[in-house]
Design a protein around this motif. Structure first.
Motif, short mmCIF file in Angstrom:
data_model
loop_
_atom_site.label_atom_id
_atom_site.label_comp_id
_atom_site.label_asym_id
_atom_site.label_seq_id
_atom_site.Cartn_x
_atom_site.Cartn_y
_atom_site.Cartn_z
N TYR A 1 -1.06 -0.21 -4.48
CA TYR A 1 -1.86 -2.13 -4.07
C TYR A 1 -2.96 -2.08 -3.19
N ASN B 1 -10.15 5.77 -1.76
CA ASN B 1 -11.25 4.80 -2.40
C ASN B 1 -11.40 3.10 -2.16
N CYS B 2 -10.04 3.02 -1.04
CA CYS B 2 -10.15 1.47 -0.62
C CYS B 2 -10.35 0.95 0.67
N CYS C 1 -9.10 -5.57 -2.89
CA CYS C 1 -9.23 -5.05 -4.30
C CYS C 1 -8.74 -5.37 -5.32
N ARG D 1 1.00 -1.21 0.13
CA ARG D 1 -0.15 0.22 -0.33
C ARG D 1 0.48 1.11 -0.39
N THR E 1 -6.04 -4.24 -7.33
CA THR E 1 -5.80 -2.38 -7.49
C THR E 1 -4.91 -1.75 -7.17
N THR E 2 -4.56 -0.90 -8.70
CA THR E 2 -2.98 -0.74 -8.24
C THR E 2 -3.89 1.03 -8.76
N TYR E 3 -4.06 1.93 -7.61
CA TYR E 3 -4.54 3.19 -7.39
C TYR E 3 -3.33 4.36 -7.80
N GLU E 4 -3.87 5.68 -8.03
CA GLU E 4 -2.77 6.22 -8.87
C GLU E 4 -1.70 7.10 -7.77
N ASP F 1 -5.86 8.52 -3.40
CA ASP F 1 -7.01 7.22 -3.86
C ASP F 1 -6.52 6.58 -3.32
N LEU F 2 -5.65 5.86 -2.98
CA LEU F 2 -6.20 4.67 -1.92
C LEU F 2 -6.80 5.13 -1.03
#
Length: 256
Positions: A229, A246-247, A233, A224, A235-238, A242-243
């Motif tokens: 990442y 949204n996470c 999820c 993270r 998902t790799t965030y920007e 963002d992490l």
């Protein structure tokens, strides 16, 4: 002259006799059984009764007969207005028949029956306690088995999540041209190594001071912070903002 003559086997007297085999033996057996029965009846009639039997007969005879005026207690009741067959009491709510006698014929002391009854109840209670304890032990063993099974399932799931994190960490590190992991266990071991080396590594990992849950927590935080990442999820965030926005969280429980 006639006595010397031989018997005529063709005469009617001889033919009418029952000459079937075995009949004389059956007849003698029946006569013997009848004679034995008659002898038993004669012995029973001639047998002198014991003192207990005579007492019992006299007692039964007296109990079956109704009280007469010669009985002082019955005479007093009649003077007070009591009539034969009437219930006791002013309004007739009492008993009609006399209290029955409880004749003690055994040689046991007073209270022996109560003692036997109490011992039987204690034995039954002990048996029920044993059944209850056995049931509790079975339930406890079942709960322990379920707990161990659940723990093993959680450990297997955690080990699978750790391998998933190691695989993702290796890919993301290599994408950033990182050739050596921060810690040896951050990456999966090379697949081309033989089975013996894999077993040795597994033993080394097992003997490590860091548990599987601690490794998973550390590696999740590393992914993270350095790669933004989330393995939960996938998902790799920007970026970190963002992490965080949204996470849901950094554990599987937060994502459930």
């Amino acid at each position: 002259m006639e006595e010397d003559e031989e018997e005529d086997y063709m005469s009617d007297l001889f033919v009418k006799q029952d000459v079937r085999p075995g009949l004389p033996m059956v007849r003698r057996m029946k006569e013997a059984i009848q004679k034995e029965g008659k002898q038993k009846e004669a012995n029973e009639r001639n047998r002198q009764k014991s003192i207990k039997e005579e007492e019992k007969e006299r007692r039964d005879l007296v109990l079956k007969s109704a009280l007469g005026n010669e009985n002082k207690g019955f005479a007093l009741l009649q003077k007070m207005g009591y009539k034969s067959g009437q219930a006791l009491g002013k309004s007739g709510e009492g008993i009609i028949e006399p209290i029955p006698l409880n004749i003690k014929t055994g040689r046991s002391g007073l209270g022996h029956e109560e003692l036997k009854k109490r011992k039987a109840e204690e034995k039954l209670e002990n048996y029920r306690k044993k059944l209850h304890m056995r049931k509790q032990a079975n339930e406890q063993a079942t709960d322990q088995f379920r707990l161990r099974f659940k723990t093993k399932q959680e450990e297997r799931k955690m080990e699978g999540d750790l391998r998933k994190s190691q695989r993702a960490c290796q890919q993301l590190d290599m994408q950033k041209d990182i050739d050596v992991p921060k810690e040896t266990w951050y990456w999966l071991e090379p697949e081309e190594e033989d089975q013996n080396n894999e077993n040795d590594n597994e033993d080394e990992c097992t003997s490590s001071d860091i548990s599987v849950s601690e490794k998973l927590h550390i590696l999740t935080a590393y992914l993270r912070e350095h790669h933004f990442y989330c393995i939960w999820c996938g998902t790799t965030y920007e970026d970190a903002e963002d992490l965080s926005s949204n996470c849901p969280g950094d554990s599987a429980a937060d994502h459930d």
